[in-house]
Motif scaffolding. Structure first.
Motif, PDB file in Angstrom:
ATOM      1  N   VAL A 129      22.043  68.860  67.180  1.00  0.00           N
ATOM      2  CA  VAL A 129      22.462  70.107  66.535  1.00  0.00           C
ATOM      3  C   VAL A 129      22.455  71.307  67.483  1.00  0.00           C
ATOM      4  O   VAL A 129      23.324  72.154  67.428  1.00  0.00           O
ATOM      5  CB  VAL A 129      21.511  70.387  65.349  1.00  0.00           C
ATOM      6  CG1 VAL A 129      21.915  71.655  64.631  1.00  0.00           C
ATOM      7  CG2 VAL A 129      21.477  69.208  64.404  1.00  0.00           C
ATOM      8  N   PRO A 132      24.981  72.459  72.280  1.00  0.00           N
ATOM      9  CA  PRO A 132      26.427  72.639  72.146  1.00  0.00           C
ATOM     10  C   PRO A 132      27.151  72.370  73.466  1.00  0.00           C
ATOM     11  O   PRO A 132      26.533  72.232  74.512  1.00  0.00           O
ATOM     12  CB  PRO A 132      26.552  74.119  71.759  1.00  0.00           C
ATOM     13  CG  PRO A 132      25.376  74.787  72.395  1.00  0.00           C
ATOM     14  CD  PRO A 132      24.261  73.749  72.381  1.00  0.00           C
ATOM     15  N   LEU A 153      30.413  68.886  67.844  1.00  0.00           N
ATOM     16  CA  LEU A 153      30.575  69.659  66.607  1.00  0.00           C
ATOM     17  C   LEU A 153      31.585  70.784  66.826  1.00  0.00           C
ATOM     18  O   LEU A 153      31.668  71.362  67.909  1.00  0.00           O
ATOM     19  CB  LEU A 153      29.223  70.248  66.198  1.00  0.00           C
ATOM     20  CG  LEU A 153      28.175  69.212  65.787  1.00  0.00           C
ATOM     21  CD1 LEU A 153      26.809  69.605  66.308  1.00  0.00           C
ATOM     22  CD2 LEU A 153      28.136  69.049  64.285  1.00  0.00           C
ATOM     23  N   SER A 155      33.095  74.357  64.624  1.00  0.00           N
ATOM     24  CA  SER A 155      32.789  75.161  63.452  1.00  0.00           C
ATOM     25  C   SER A 155      33.898  76.175  63.219  1.00  0.00           C
ATOM     26  O   SER A 155      34.764  76.370  64.082  1.00  0.00           O
ATOM     27  CB  SER A 155      31.436  75.846  63.648  1.00  0.00           C
ATOM     28  OG  SER A 155      31.580  77.228  63.810  1.00  0.00           O
ATOM     29  N   PRO A 156      33.894  76.831  62.067  1.00  0.00           N
ATOM     30  CA  PRO A 156      34.950  77.832  61.824  1.00  0.00           C
ATOM     31  C   PRO A 156      34.935  78.961  62.855  1.00  0.00           C
ATOM     32  O   PRO A 156      35.926  79.671  63.007  1.00  0.00           O
ATOM     33  CB  PRO A 156      34.598  78.390  60.440  1.00  0.00           C
ATOM     34  CG  PRO A 156      33.789  77.328  59.787  1.00  0.00           C
ATOM     35  CD  PRO A 156      33.048  76.641  60.882  1.00  0.00           C
ATOM     36  N   THR A 157      33.824  79.135  63.581  1.00  0.00           N
ATOM     37  CA  THR A 157      33.793  80.191  64.583  1.00  0.00           C
ATOM     38  C   THR A 157      34.295  79.715  65.952  1.00  0.00           C
ATOM     39  O   THR A 157      34.435  80.505  66.873  1.00  0.00           O
ATOM     40  CB  THR A 157      32.356  80.737  64.784  1.00  0.00           C
ATOM     41  OG1 THR A 157      31.504  79.647  65.129  1.00  0.00           O
ATOM     42  CG2 THR A 157      31.839  81.426  63.544  1.00  0.00           C
ATOM     43  N   THR A 158      34.535  78.409  66.093  1.00  0.00           N
ATOM     44  CA  THR A 158      34.975  77.884  67.391  1.00  0.00           C
ATOM     45  C   THR A 158      36.414  78.325  67.673  1.00  0.00           C
ATOM     46  O   THR A 158      37.297  78.095  66.852  1.00  0.00           O
ATOM     47  CB  THR A 158      34.898  76.344  67.402  1.00  0.00           C
ATOM     48  OG1 THR A 158      33.634  75.941  66.874  1.00  0.00           O
ATOM     49  CG2 THR A 158      35.058  75.790  68.792  1.00  0.00           C
ATOM     50  N   ARG A 162      38.400  76.842  72.974  1.00  0.00           N
ATOM     51  CA  ARG A 162      37.164  76.084  73.048  1.00  0.00           C
ATOM     52  C   ARG A 162      37.313  74.720  72.371  1.00  0.00           C
ATOM     53  O   ARG A 162      36.856  73.705  72.885  1.00  0.00           O
ATOM     54  CB  ARG A 162      36.065  76.911  72.386  1.00  0.00           C
ATOM     55  CG  ARG A 162      34.687  76.391  72.578  1.00  0.00           C
ATOM     56  CD  ARG A 162      33.630  77.365  72.046  1.00  0.00           C
ATOM     57  NE  ARG A 162      32.432  76.604  71.691  1.00  0.00           N
ATOM     58  CZ  ARG A 162      31.587  76.118  72.586  1.00  0.00           C
ATOM     59  NH1 ARG A 162      31.766  76.347  73.860  1.00  0.00           N
ATOM     60  NH2 ARG A 162      30.546  75.398  72.208  1.00  0.00           N
ATOM     61  N   ILE A 177      32.211  71.462  61.003  1.00  0.00           N
ATOM     62  CA  ILE A 177      31.338  72.157  60.060  1.00  0.00           C
ATOM     63  C   ILE A 177      32.219  73.008  59.148  1.00  0.00           C
ATOM     64  O   ILE A 177      32.929  73.890  59.615  1.00  0.00           O
ATOM     65  CB  ILE A 177      30.317  73.027  60.824  1.00  0.00           C
ATOM     66  CG1 ILE A 177      29.434  72.125  61.692  1.00  0.00           C
ATOM     67  CG2 ILE A 177      29.484  73.857  59.875  1.00  0.00           C
ATOM     68  CD1 ILE A 177      28.628  72.879  62.732  1.00  0.00           C
ATOM     69  N   LEU A 180      30.593  78.746  57.449  1.00  0.00           N
ATOM     70  CA  LEU A 180      29.440  79.388  58.072  1.00  0.00           C
ATOM     71  C   LEU A 180      28.248  79.183  57.155  1.00  0.00           C
ATOM     72  O   LEU A 180      28.108  79.856  56.141  1.00  0.00           O
ATOM     73  CB  LEU A 180      29.682  80.894  58.256  1.00  0.00           C
ATOM     74  CG  LEU A 180      30.852  81.297  59.127  1.00  0.00           C
ATOM     75  CD1 LEU A 180      30.838  82.808  59.358  1.00  0.00           C
ATOM     76  CD2 LEU A 180      30.794  80.582  60.465  1.00  0.00           C
TER      77      LEU A 180
ATOM     78  N   GLU B  32      26.573  75.106  67.139  1.00  0.00           N
ATOM     79  CA  GLU B  32      27.934  75.494  67.525  1.00  0.00           C
ATOM     80  C   GLU B  32      28.389  76.784  66.834  1.00  0.00           C
ATOM     81  O   GLU B  32      29.038  77.639  67.440  1.00  0.00           O
ATOM     82  CB  GLU B  32      28.897  74.336  67.199  1.00  0.00           C
ATOM     83  CG  GLU B  32      30.379  74.632  67.364  1.00  0.00           C
ATOM     84  CD  GLU B  32      30.781  74.934  68.813  1.00  0.00           C
ATOM     85  OE1 GLU B  32      30.071  74.515  69.741  1.00  0.00           O
ATOM     86  OE2 GLU B  32      31.819  75.610  68.987  1.00  0.00           O
ATOM     87  N   THR B  33      28.027  76.930  65.574  1.00  0.00           N
ATOM     88  CA  THR B  33      28.477  78.099  64.810  1.00  0.00           C
ATOM     89  C   THR B  33      28.081  79.409  65.485  1.00  0.00           C
ATOM     90  O   THR B  33      28.786  80.401  65.381  1.00  0.00           O
ATOM     91  CB  THR B  33      27.892  78.041  63.380  1.00  0.00           C
ATOM     92  OG1 THR B  33      28.301  76.814  62.787  1.00  0.00           O
ATOM     93  CG2 THR B  33      28.364  79.198  62.526  1.00  0.00           C
ATOM     94  N   LYS B  35      27.783  79.930  68.738  1.00  0.00           N
ATOM     95  CA  LYS B  35      28.331  80.108  70.089  1.00  0.00           C
ATOM     96  C   LYS B  35      29.200  81.355  70.188  1.00  0.00           C
ATOM     97  O   LYS B  35      29.027  82.188  71.063  1.00  0.00           O
ATOM     98  CB  LYS B  35      29.177  78.882  70.464  1.00  0.00           C
ATOM     99  CG  LYS B  35      28.433  77.876  71.288  1.00  0.00           C
ATOM    100  CD  LYS B  35      28.383  78.308  72.757  1.00  0.00           C
ATOM    101  CE  LYS B  35      27.627  77.283  73.575  1.00  0.00           C
ATOM    102  NZ  LYS B  35      27.350  77.726  74.929  1.00  0.00           N
ATOM    103  N   LYS B  36      30.122  81.490  69.255  1.00  0.00           N
ATOM    104  CA  LYS B  36      31.072  82.595  69.326  1.00  0.00           C
ATOM    105  C   LYS B  36      30.378  83.949  69.097  1.00  0.00           C
ATOM    106  O   LYS B  36      30.548  84.862  69.903  1.00  0.00           O
ATOM    107  CB  LYS B  36      32.210  82.348  68.326  1.00  0.00           C
ATOM    108  CG  LYS B  36      33.133  83.520  68.094  1.00  0.00           C
ATOM    109  CD  LYS B  36      34.470  83.274  68.742  1.00  0.00           C
ATOM    110  CE  LYS B  36      35.458  84.411  68.704  1.00  0.00           C
ATOM    111  NZ  LYS B  36      35.264  85.527  67.868  1.00  0.00           N
TER     112      LYS B  36
END
Lengths: 266, 410
Positions: A129, A132, A153, A155-158, A162, A177, A180, B32-33, B35-36
């Motif tokens: 987890v 990264p 993984l 995520s919506p923020t990636t 990236r 994922i 958030l 990962e969430t 990172k940004k």
């Protein structure tokens, strides 16, 4: 040679359904029960994720924290986790099993040592987890050498840039994922919205097996079934907590819940 | 092999491209969430710290709002009593709100405004970080949530009341040991779920790299003031100078030492040794804990062989943390600073002695540093100088002190 994980996805694709991926914590609520649970639910689940518990989990919600806490309180150790895997894999050699947890446990065991134990017990993949991309680059390479899938993984923020890099570095399965949230959060966005994001990622490389996790329950799973795979975790941890509270057998309870989940995606 | 501090590079920038100090401490071990949001914050901070307008704004707030400079005083009575080195205090507890946490809180609120965030969250142990963040949030018009362990809520009542008065919401954390370590975890979890609208402030020099940087960059104000005050008092930096500071996460020590890195000043960090007869403590550096990952960073941390984070115990909520800033791990392994510990009892004795002899009354956190000064001073010569960072006021500890000593005198 194809890995157990990609074979499982291929089989699901032939049946035109997503892979059902379950998450339970090793040692919850006892070592024996968690093994029994794996044996039971593997009839319906296509891939099993097994958490190795950590007491300072920064990305898990209440249910998985609870599961980890129960397991640790009973004194579960890493060697017990590998024992559970070994016993399970002896009976179900083709069923993919993925260990999931936090990096400090691996760090203390030593990366090479940990991977050796993974190979010996038959672990098919790893989800870490808090390791990264690109920090996981070297470790992921080590995993590949040992024929263990390192699961990246997204995520919506990636960002898209990236994502491209991560997907290029990925093995047989990628984990998206959904929102958030920590694990087990209530779905904040609609399944439709999740699938829209999902499909955007799929387009980057359609061949990669991309699964969705976080916030998936018996209520939301069927709306997401066009994905390659769906992970259900907190619901299962909650089922264990509830059955213990009611004095019921968590093994039979979980068997039923997973059976029902499977029915919803057929 | 001992690590090297590179000259002419600020302490917070001594990391490599992986954000590791000395190749082994720090980094970003995060989901990962995050990172940004962390990348965004890193870029924003890199820009702001070079922005003259922003620096001016910061300095103005430090001067008018925080109250700069905080006093630098000689503790004449304590010096006479101990009969050795001259003992001074940098009375950081005179800053607005009563502790050094105001520096980080103010800077984080400024950054949150620049980032266009309306909500700010933070963790707290002793309650100071929470109190200051709620205070600054109110001033800057940000909605604020403070995560605090249920055990700490009970033992740091005055600060809890202050947080509520400032209009912030307190989220009691009931997982694990119900102290700072759990508060930080819960705060990070909340951020994972709300990073799109919310700015996170980590209360100490711990956590992912950018939080270590922002925190130490903010508290560095302490030594920026001090180095001027020291030169005024002595005409130069004394040859034999010891700067003693308590360390929990390590935010006040990092700020207290920062400007003195390239001088001959000796740095001594004092960890919380816990109760005298207890095996539990909060002193990973003193008792040789191994490197592990806690709250997104590699550091010396109290843990078992399996990597489970260990229990701690200390009378001081602000020091009651199993880890320690990667900056301090780096300072220790590069031998630039040395670390020791003081027990609960020694800290209480130090609080009593300093409060009785002087006009200041340190909280239980800096009382750990005073305990070390009290041990050291009699062994030193009168031309030697000890400066203790008195980074908090005892008022917040009155319940604990009353319970332990029968009465509370400030």
């Amino acid at each position: 040679m194809n890995s157990n994980i990609s074979l499982a996805f291929q089989a699901c694709r032939r049946e035109k359904r997503p892979a059902l991926i379950t998450y339970t914590v090793a040692g919850d609520n006892t070592k024996n029960n968690s093994l029994k649970i794996l044996n039971k639910i593997s009839k319906y689940a296509d891939i099993l994720e097994l958490g190795f518990p950590h007491n300072t989990p920064i990305a898990d919600g209440g249910q998985i924290q609870g599961s980890s806490h129960r397991a640790l309180k009973k004194g579960i150790k890493l060697k017990d986790v590998f024992q559970i895997v070994k016993k399970f894999k002896k009976k179900n050699p083709a069923k993919p099993l993925i260990l999931m947890g936090y990096y400090n446990v691996i760090y203390q065991s030593g990366e090479n040592n940990f991977l050796k134990d993974c190979s010996l017990s038959g672990v098919d993949g790893l989800i870490i987890v808090d390791l990264p991309y690109p920090e996981n680059h070297e470790f992921a390479k080590k995993c590949k050498k040992k024929s263990i899938n390192f699961i990246q993984l997204l995520s919506p923020t990636t960002s898209k840039e990236r994502m491209k890099k991560i997907i290029r570095d990925s093995h047989d399965m990628i984990y998206y994922i959904s929102m958030l949230s920590t694990t087990g959060g209530k779905l904040k966005i609609s399944p439709k919205e999740i699938l829209k994001n999902y499909n955007k990622i799929k387009r980057i490389n359609p061949k990669k097996n991309l699964v969705i996790g976080f916030g998936i329950t018996d209520k939301t799973i069927s709306a997401l079934k066009s994905a390659n795979g769906l992970v259900v975790g907190s619901l299962l941890c909650k089922t264990i907590a509830n059955s213990l509270k009611m004095g019921q057998n968590p093994v039979t309870k979980l068997d039923k819940v997973v059976y029902n989940l499977k029915k919803k995606i057929l | 092999m001992s690590l090297k501090i590179r000259r002419n590079i600020p302490l917070i920038d001594q990391h490599d491209k992986n954000f590791m100090y000395g190749g082994k401490f720090g980094g970003n071990f995060i989901p990962e969430t995050l990172k940004k949001p962390l990348d965004d914050l890193t870029k924003l901070f890199a820009k702001l710290r070079k922005d003259k307008k922003f620096l001016k704004e910061r300095d103005l707030y430090f001067k008018d709002y925080v109250g700069s400079p905080t006093p630098f005083i000689k503790l004449e009575n304590l010096t006479d009593y101990l009969g050795g080195a001259q003992v001074y205090a940098k009375v950081v507890s005179e800053a607005n709100g009563g502790a050094h946490k105001i520096y980080g809180a103010t800077v984080h609120c400024l950054i949150a405004k620049k980032a266009g965030k309306k909500y700010i969250i933070g963790d707290t142990g002793a309650g100071y970080a929470g109190k200051m963040l709620s205070m600054a949030a109110k001033k800057f018009g940000l909605k604020c949530k403070i995560f605090m362990g249920a055990k700490d809520i009970k033992r740091q009542r005055p600060n809890v009341e202050a947080i509520k008065k400032n209009g912030a919401e307190i989220v009691p954390v009931t997982t694990g040991s119900q102290t700072l370590v759990d508060a930080v975890s819960e705060c990070m979890r909340y951020w994972v779920s709300n990073c799109d609208t919310t700015h996170m402030c980590v209360g100490s020099t711990v956590g992912p790299n950018i939080f270590i940087k922002i925190c130490a960059w903010s508290t560095a104000q302490i030594s920026r003031e001090l180095i001027v005050q020291v030169k005024e008092e002595f005409g130069k930096i004394p040859n034999k100078l010891k700067l003693i500071n308590c360390v929990g996460g390590g935010s006040s020590a990092a700020g207290f030492w920062n400007e003195f890195i390239n001088t001959s000043a000796e740095f001594i960090g004092v960890e919380a040794g816990g109760p005298k007869n207890s095996k539990l403590h909060a002193a990973p550096l003193t008792f040789g804990s191994k490197i592990g990952i806690l709250h997104g960073a590699a550091q010396y941390v109290i843990q078992d062989k399996e990597g489970q984070i260990g229990s701690t115990e200390s009378i001081s909520a602000g020091l009651d943390y199993p880890g320690i800033s990667p900056l301090h791990c780096f300072l220790k392994d590069s031998k630039r600073a040395s670390y020791t510990s003081a027990s609960d009892e020694e800290a209480l004795e130090a609080y009593k002695l300093v409060s009785r002899l002087e006009n200041i009354s340190p909280s239980l956190e800096p009382s750990h540093a005073f305990a070390e000064a009290i041990k050291l001073a009699p062994k030193l010569k009168p031309f030697e100088v000890i400066i203790v960072n008195s980074c908090g006021d005892s008022l917040k500890d009155k319940d604990i002190i009353k319970q332990k000593l029968g009465s509370y005198v400030r």
